[in-house]
Design a protein around this motif. Sequence first.
Motif, PDB file in Angstrom:
ATOM      1  N   LEU A 125     -10.373   6.753  -3.883  1.00 32.69           N
ATOM      2  CA  LEU A 125      -9.127   7.349  -4.358  1.00 32.69           C
ATOM      3  C   LEU A 125      -8.972   8.788  -3.878  1.00 32.69           C
ATOM      4  N   GLY A 126     -10.092   9.385  -3.521  1.00 34.83           N
ATOM      5  CA  GLY A 126     -10.010  10.705  -2.902  1.00 34.83           C
ATOM      6  C   GLY A 126      -9.406  11.760  -3.789  1.00 34.83           C
ATOM      7  N   HIS A 127      -9.947  11.918  -4.978  1.00 34.83           N
ATOM      8  CA  HIS A 127      -9.411  12.910  -5.910  1.00 34.83           C
ATOM      9  C   HIS A 127      -9.876  14.313  -5.570  1.00 34.83           C
TER      10      HIS A 127
ATOM     11  N   TRP B 165      -6.353  -3.223  -3.421  1.00 35.13           N
ATOM     12  CA  TRP B 165      -7.213  -4.006  -4.307  1.00 35.13           C
ATOM     13  C   TRP B 165      -6.772  -3.824  -5.764  1.00 35.13           C
ATOM     14  N   ALA B 166      -6.546  -2.590  -6.151  1.00 34.52           N
ATOM     15  CA  ALA B 166      -6.171  -2.313  -7.532  1.00 34.52           C
ATOM     16  C   ALA B 166      -4.833  -2.962  -7.878  1.00 34.52           C
ATOM     17  N   THR B 167      -3.870  -2.827  -6.982  1.00 33.39           N
ATOM     18  CA  THR B 167      -2.557  -3.405  -7.251  1.00 33.39           C
ATOM     19  C   THR B 167      -2.664  -4.903  -7.542  1.00 33.39           C
TER      20      THR B 167
ATOM     21  N   LEU C  23     -18.249   3.406  -7.477  1.00 34.29           N
ATOM     22  CA  LEU C  23     -18.301   4.483  -6.485  1.00 34.29           C
ATOM     23  C   LEU C  23     -17.242   4.280  -5.413  1.00 34.29           C
TER      24      LEU C  23
ATOM     25  N   ALA D  70      -6.302   1.075  -3.013  1.00 37.76           N
ATOM     26  CA  ALA D  70      -4.979   0.964  -3.626  1.00 37.76           C
ATOM     27  C   ALA D  70      -4.502  -0.490  -3.635  1.00 37.76           C
TER      28      ALA D  70
ATOM     29  N   GLN E  42      -7.793   6.251   5.921  1.00 36.03           N
ATOM     30  CA  GLN E  42      -6.595   5.689   5.306  1.00 36.03           C
ATOM     31  C   GLN E  42      -6.828   4.259   4.881  1.00 36.03           C
TER      32      GLN E  42
ATOM     33  N   LEU F 153     -14.449   2.732  -5.701  1.00 40.99           N
ATOM     34  CA  LEU F 153     -13.138   2.966  -6.297  1.00 40.99           C
ATOM     35  C   LEU F 153     -12.833   4.449  -6.404  1.00 40.99           C
ATOM     36  N   GLU F 154     -13.676   5.165  -7.109  1.00 36.80           N
ATOM     37  CA  GLU F 154     -13.398   6.582  -7.340  1.00 36.80           C
ATOM     38  C   GLU F 154     -13.515   7.376  -6.040  1.00 36.80           C
TER      39      GLU F 154
ATOM     40  N   ALA G 172       0.836  -1.210   0.000  1.00 36.31           N
ATOM     41  CA  ALA G 172       0.000   0.000   0.000  1.00 36.31           C
ATOM     42  C   ALA G 172       0.868   1.255   0.000  1.00 36.31           C
ATOM     43  N   GLU G 173       1.971   1.178   0.709  1.00 36.92           N
ATOM     44  CA  GLU G 173       2.782   2.386   0.889  1.00 36.92           C
ATOM     45  C   GLU G 173       3.785   2.596  -0.241  1.00 36.92           C
TER      46      GLU G 173
ATOM     47  N   SER H 121      -8.909   4.543   1.109  1.00 41.45           N
ATOM     48  CA  SER H 121      -7.988   4.681  -0.016  1.00 41.45           C
ATOM     49  C   SER H 121      -6.917   3.599   0.029  1.00 41.45           C
ATOM     50  N   ARG H 122      -6.545   3.208   1.239  1.00 38.11           N
ATOM     51  CA  ARG H 122      -5.568   2.143   1.372  1.00 38.11           C
ATOM     52  C   ARG H 122      -6.093   0.848   0.762  1.00 38.11           C
TER      53      ARG H 122
END
Lengths: 225, 225
Positions: free
Chosen positions: A180-182, A112-114, A174, A110, A225, A176-177, A27-28, A106-107
């Motif tokens: 991500l905290g854009h 999950w996506a990786t 929802l 991130a 986080q 996901l986006e 994650a980091e 967001s953690r």
Amino acid sequence: MSRKSFQRWSMDARRRSLLEATLHCIAEHGMNGASARRVAERAGVTAGLIRHYFGSKDAMVSAAYAYLIGQLTGEAEESSEQAGEVPERRLARFIVANVTSPNLSSRKVALWATFIGRVRTEPEYSDIHRESYREFLALLETLIHPVLLALERPADPVTCKHYAIALNALIDGLWLEGGLGHGLYDTALLPKIALSAAEGILALPNNTLMQYVAVDKSSSQPATQ
Amino acid sequence: MSRKSFQRWSMDARRRSLLEATLHCIAEHGMNGASARRVAERAGVTAGLIRHYFGSKDAMVSAAYAYLIGQLTGEAEESSEQAGEVPERRLARFIVANVTSPNLSSRKVALWATFIGRVRTEPEYSDIHRESYREFLALLETLIHPVLLALERPADPVTCKHYAIALNALIDGLWLEGGLGHGLYDTALLPKIALSAAEGILALPNNTLMQYVAVDKSSSQPATQ
DNA sequence: TTCCTTGTTATACGACAGTATAACTGTAAG
DNA sequence: CTTACAGTTATACTGTCGTATAACAAGGAA
């Protein structure tokens, strides 16, 4: 110079500790940052233990994927279980749980996506993903079915499945986006948007779901986080 | 033993070649598999050129993310542009384009996910993501607005934005799960599911969108690579 | 042709990767 | 208290990583 003193932990505790360290590093610092030495240091042990408990570093990383997915589906199921008996309420709470803290993280997004990035080419990952997706769909179907029945709507398996697929996509997107905290919109809006869209997708009368959830009207609540 | 003979390419061509090699390596072997030497070999050059064109390997990888996103949004915009003038038709075609080949691509989903995993902690990635998401939302809003107007529905910016957020989530989710190709359902169902759900989310009368798209009723069509 | 620029190759270097192996030590059983 | 097992550390080994540097050559300019 003497050796480092250490404690012997149970197999479960040590494995979990290493898996959590793996997730932390990924994650980091991304997949590249999860080196055997770094993960071991984070877990407070030496790298040799990875081989002892998982056979190889790669095996540990895929185990970490399974571990993460277990946490995610566990939390989701839990939140739907403690929502009482009213079908609409159960469904509403389940949806909201997926777009609010602590699930909206967001953690977790991130991580999950990786891992998802490896589903395509690596069979272990693909198996884990397929199974967890199947579970999520099945859970959604069992939540949707009684809602349709209560409104005397057609509720055959095919209809339910299609609804579940669409609803799952909405929730995933929802989550996901939002996670991500854009900063392009207030994530406190997500429950309202999600429920309204879900009512639309299922063709439910307005407020069928919304009435069961107190939608936060206050200011922005950043994702955890 | 003589040196390898070589050609001098234009800066653009060489950069593009390296970026495509980077994407290939990441899609096929994950972030770890995109080593400087491997990418260079795939591009038919030696690793030194990476430094020459991008300064560092990390810079090349984030440039590859921007390159990928450019491709994705480019394709999406293109498909909405060639859909004629009828607002409902434009929206319908845009949605369908995102859940069918060539946009529904497991390779693209895998790449997208791999990069998304880095959005949280690395500012360059986060900037690229925010910008592309903003663009996608704006595009959706401009597609939704005339559809609402034609039906004499309220179409204020806030309403449009909420619809766009939900629709984007639906599209993202279907694209993602469909592209991963888990085989849990026939991806040829996706256009129908997507349009039906979109009609629901926007509270449009049945077939408002569906009528403009020939929904494939034939057998399974696996996602492209 | 000849020269010059610079895109490109070749190579070297230190750092760190994953993991195999051996030595050590915590801990429970006898 | 002793013993023996196995969890854990320490270390070594080979390979690959990213990149800095210098030699080379392709191709336009003069």
